[in-house]
Design a protein around this motif. Structure first.
Motif, mmCIF file in Angstrom:
data_model
loop_
_atom_site.group_PDB
_atom_site.id
_atom_site.type_symbol
_atom_site.label_atom_id
_atom_site.label_comp_id
_atom_site.label_asym_id
_atom_site.label_seq_id
_atom_site.Cartn_x
_atom_site.Cartn_y
_atom_site.Cartn_z
ATOM 1 N N HIS A 15 0.836 -1.198 0.000
ATOM 2 C CA HIS A 15 0.000 0.000 0.000
ATOM 3 C C HIS A 15 0.876 1.255 0.000
ATOM 4 N N ALA A 16 1.913 1.266 0.818
ATOM 5 C CA ALA A 16 2.820 2.414 0.886
ATOM 6 C C ALA A 16 3.570 2.606 -0.432
ATOM 7 N N ASP A 17 3.985 1.495 -1.049
ATOM 8 C CA ASP A 17 4.690 1.579 -2.330
ATOM 9 C C ASP A 17 3.789 2.177 -3.418
ATOM 10 N N ILE A 18 2.537 1.693 -3.465
ATOM 11 C CA ILE A 18 1.608 2.200 -4.478
ATOM 12 C C ILE A 18 1.290 3.672 -4.228
ATOM 13 N N GLU A 19 1.182 4.043 -2.972
ATOM 14 C CA GLU A 19 0.905 5.439 -2.629
ATOM 15 C C GLU A 19 2.018 6.345 -3.169
ATOM 16 N N ARG A 20 3.260 5.879 -3.047
ATOM 17 C CA ARG A 20 4.389 6.654 -3.575
ATOM 18 C C ARG A 20 4.326 6.733 -5.105
ATOM 19 N N GLU A 21 3.961 5.612 -5.737
ATOM 20 C CA GLU A 21 3.863 5.614 -7.199
ATOM 21 C C GLU A 21 2.778 6.569 -7.687
ATOM 22 N N LEU A 22 1.628 6.542 -7.017
ATOM 23 C CA LEU A 22 0.525 7.397 -7.440
ATOM 24 C C LEU A 22 0.823 8.872 -7.229
ATOM 25 N N ALA A 23 1.780 9.183 -6.363
ATOM 26 C CA ALA A 23 2.167 10.574 -6.141
ATOM 27 C C ALA A 23 3.091 11.085 -7.245
ATOM 28 N N ASP A 24 3.550 10.182 -8.103
ATOM 29 C CA ASP A 24 4.444 10.545 -9.192
ATOM 30 C C ASP A 24 3.611 10.939 -10.417
ATOM 31 N N PRO A 25 3.683 12.189 -10.876
ATOM 32 C CA PRO A 25 2.883 12.617 -12.040
ATOM 33 C C PRO A 25 3.148 11.787 -13.283
ATOM 34 N N ALA A 26 4.339 11.234 -13.409
ATOM 35 C CA ALA A 26 4.666 10.450 -14.601
ATOM 36 C C ALA A 26 3.787 9.213 -14.717
ATOM 37 N N VAL A 27 3.378 8.661 -13.580
ATOM 38 C CA VAL A 27 2.530 7.466 -13.603
ATOM 39 C C VAL A 27 1.195 7.759 -14.277
ATOM 40 N N HIS A 28 0.675 8.961 -14.064
ATOM 41 C CA HIS A 28 -0.644 9.309 -14.581
ATOM 42 C C HIS A 28 -0.621 9.631 -16.074
ATOM 43 N N ALA A 29 0.559 9.674 -16.649
ATOM 44 C CA ALA A 29 0.649 9.820 -18.103
ATOM 45 C C ALA A 29 0.181 8.548 -18.799
ATOM 46 N N ASP A 30 0.235 7.431 -18.084
ATOM 47 C CA ASP A 30 -0.262 6.145 -18.593
ATOM 48 C C ASP A 30 -1.575 5.855 -17.876
ATOM 49 N N ALA A 31 -2.686 6.202 -18.514
ATOM 50 C CA ALA A 31 -3.998 6.096 -17.868
ATOM 51 C C ALA A 31 -4.314 4.679 -17.431
ATOM 52 N N ALA A 32 -3.956 3.697 -18.258
ATOM 53 C CA ALA A 32 -4.256 2.308 -17.919
ATOM 54 C C ALA A 32 -3.476 1.866 -16.686
#
Length: 367
Positions: A15-32
Motif C-alpha cells: 500500500h505504501a509503495d503504491i501510494e508513492r507511485e501514485l504521487a508521481d505525475p509520470a505514472v498518470h501519463a499512462d492512464a491504464a
C-alpha cells in the motif's frame, strides 16, 4: 495477537509503495497503469484501515491493562471502561479477519456483459431485451456508464444477442462497490415464465436467455495478443431481417486462432471503430479464459456460466403471472418482479454477495 496478523504486513508495505507511485505525475501519463494501480490501492485501503483500527484498539486495551495493574484500586473508572474497550478490540479483530480473507482481485474492474436469446424463439429474444433494460436501469441507479457495443435485433423489438460495456465513473474507493463485484453473479441462464405477445390462446410459456459477464481489461498489455494469431475479416453490415445497414465493408470479425474465440462487431459505421470494439471484447474474453486456466478450472468462464442456453440450466426464474423472482443459487425469492425489471436488482445481487462472502469465510476458516 500481533503475530496472527503478520499476513497484513506485506500488504501494508505494498500500500505504501503504491501510494508513492501514485504521487508521481509520470505514472498518470499512462492512464491504464494509473487505473490498475488505483484499483489495487483502493483494495488495500480496506486492509490498511482495518489494521489501523485493530492496532489502535489493541494498544488501548494493553495500555489500560498496564495502568490498572500499576494503579490497582486507584483506577476504578479505567476498570469500568476496560470491558467496552475489549469489546471494541474484539470487533476490530473480527473486521480485520474478514478483510484479510482473499477476495476476487477483479472486483473493482468494469464489465462487458453479453445477453443471448436461447430457447423460446421470438419470446426469448423479447426477454433478452427485458434483461438488457433491467441491467441498463440497474447501472443507472449505481451511477455507472453504459455503452451498447454490438447488438442483433429482431423485428418484434427483441435481441438475438447484445453486448454492453458497463463502466464505473472513476476507480471505486472500495472494490466492493465495483461493477464486477456486483454483476459477476449475473452470469448464467435466466428463465422467464409468462404469456408471450405472440400467444393467442393466453397460455403461459417458458423460455430462456443467457447472460455472460467478463471483467474488462484496463491495460491492453495485461493480455498478450500476437498479430499473427488473429484472422480479421471485414464484411457488409446488416440489420434485422437481413436488410443492409450501409454499403461499405465496415463490419469486422476477429478470430483468435489459438483459442478459436470469435468476436464480430458492426454497430459502428467505421471499420476502425468496429475493430477497436472487437479487440476490447476479445481481450476481456481472453482474460477470463486465462484466469480460468490459472485456477485449473475444467472449462472457461463462458462455458461455466452457460453450458447451453437451455431452460434446465437456470440460475434465476422470472415469473410474470405471480410477479415473482427467484434465484435458485441463493434461495432468494420476492414478489416484486416489476420493480426488479425496473432496475431494483440490489436485493437479488446482495443475496449472491452474502452467499459468496459466507463461502469465502468458511474456506478461510478451514484453511
Amino acid at each position: 495477537m500481533t503475530e496472527s496478523f503478520a499476513v497484513a504486513e506485506p500488504l501494508l508495505a505494498e500500500h505504501a509503495d503504491i501510494e508513492r507511485e501514485l504521487a508521481d505525475p509520470a505514472v498518470h501519463a499512462d492512464a491504464a497503469r494509473a487505473r490498475t494501480l488505483g484499483r489495487r490501492y483502493a483494495e488495500l485501503n480496506r486492509v490498511v484501515g482495518a489494521y489501523r483500527s485493530w492496532s489502535a484498539a489493541r494498544d488501548d486495551v494493553a495500555a489500560a491493562a498496564e495502568l490498572i495493574e500499576l494503579s490497582g484500586d486507584d483506577a476504578p473508572e479505567l476498570v469500568a471502561e476496560l470491558p467496552a474497550m475489549e469489546e471494541s478490540l474484539a470487533e476490530a479483530t473480527e473486521h480485520l479477519r474478514r478483510v484479510l480473507v482473499p477476495r476476487d482481485p477483479d472486483d473493482g474492474r468494469d464489465v462487458i456483459l453479453e445477453i443471448k436469446a436461447g430457447e423460446g424463439g421470438d419470446e426469448s429474444a423479447l426477454f433478452a431485451g427485458d434483461l438488457l433494460r433491467m441491467y441498463l436501469r440497474y447501472a443507472e441507479r449505481h451511477g455507472w456508464a453504459t455503452q451498447v457495443l454490438e447488438s442483433t435485433g429482431t423485428e418484434l423489438g427483441g435481441y438475438k444477442d447484445v453486448q454492453v460495456a458497463v463502466k464505473s465513473r472513476g476507480v471505486p474507493q472500495d472494490p466492493a462497490d465495483g461493477v464486477w463485484a456486483h454483476l459477476k453473479y449475473e452470469g448464467g441462464v435466466h428463465r422467464v415464465q409468462r404469456v408471450p405477445v405472440t400467444e393467442s390462446q393466453g397460455r403461459i410459456h417458458t423460455s430462456a436467455a443467457g447472460v455472460l459477464v467478463f471483467p474488462e481489461v484496463d491495460d491492453p498489455g495485461e493480455v498478450a495478443i500476437e498479430p499473427n494469431d488473429l484472422r480479421i475479416d471485414v464484411y457488409r453490415s446488416s440489420g434485422p431481417g437481413g436488410q443492409s445497414v450501409n454499403t461499405t465493408d465496415s463490419a469486422v470479425r476477429i478470430t483468435h486462432l489459438p483459442t478459436g474465440i470469435v468476436v464480430s462487431m458492426q454497430n459502428e459505421k467505421s471499420q476502425l471503430q468496429n475493430k477497436e470494439q472487437a479487440m476490447r471484447v476479445l481481450r476481456a474474453r481472453l482474460l477470463a479464459a486465462q484466469q480460468e486456466e490459472a485456477a485449473a478450472a475444467a472449462a472457461d468462464i463462458r462455458r461455466s456460466q452457460i453450458r447451453t442456453v437451455d431452460r434446465s440450466e437456470r440460475i434465476r426464474t422470472y415469473n410474470f403471472p405471480e410477479n415473482r423472482i427467484a434465484d435458485h443459487r441463493t434461495g432468494y425469492k420476492a414478489y416484486n418482479l416489476d420493480h426488479v425489471l425496473a432496475g431494483d436488482l440490489d436485493p437479488v445481487v446482495q443475496s449472491a454477495i452474502d452467499a459468496d462472502e459466507a463461502a469465502r469465510l468458511a474456506a478461510a476458516g478451514d484453511a
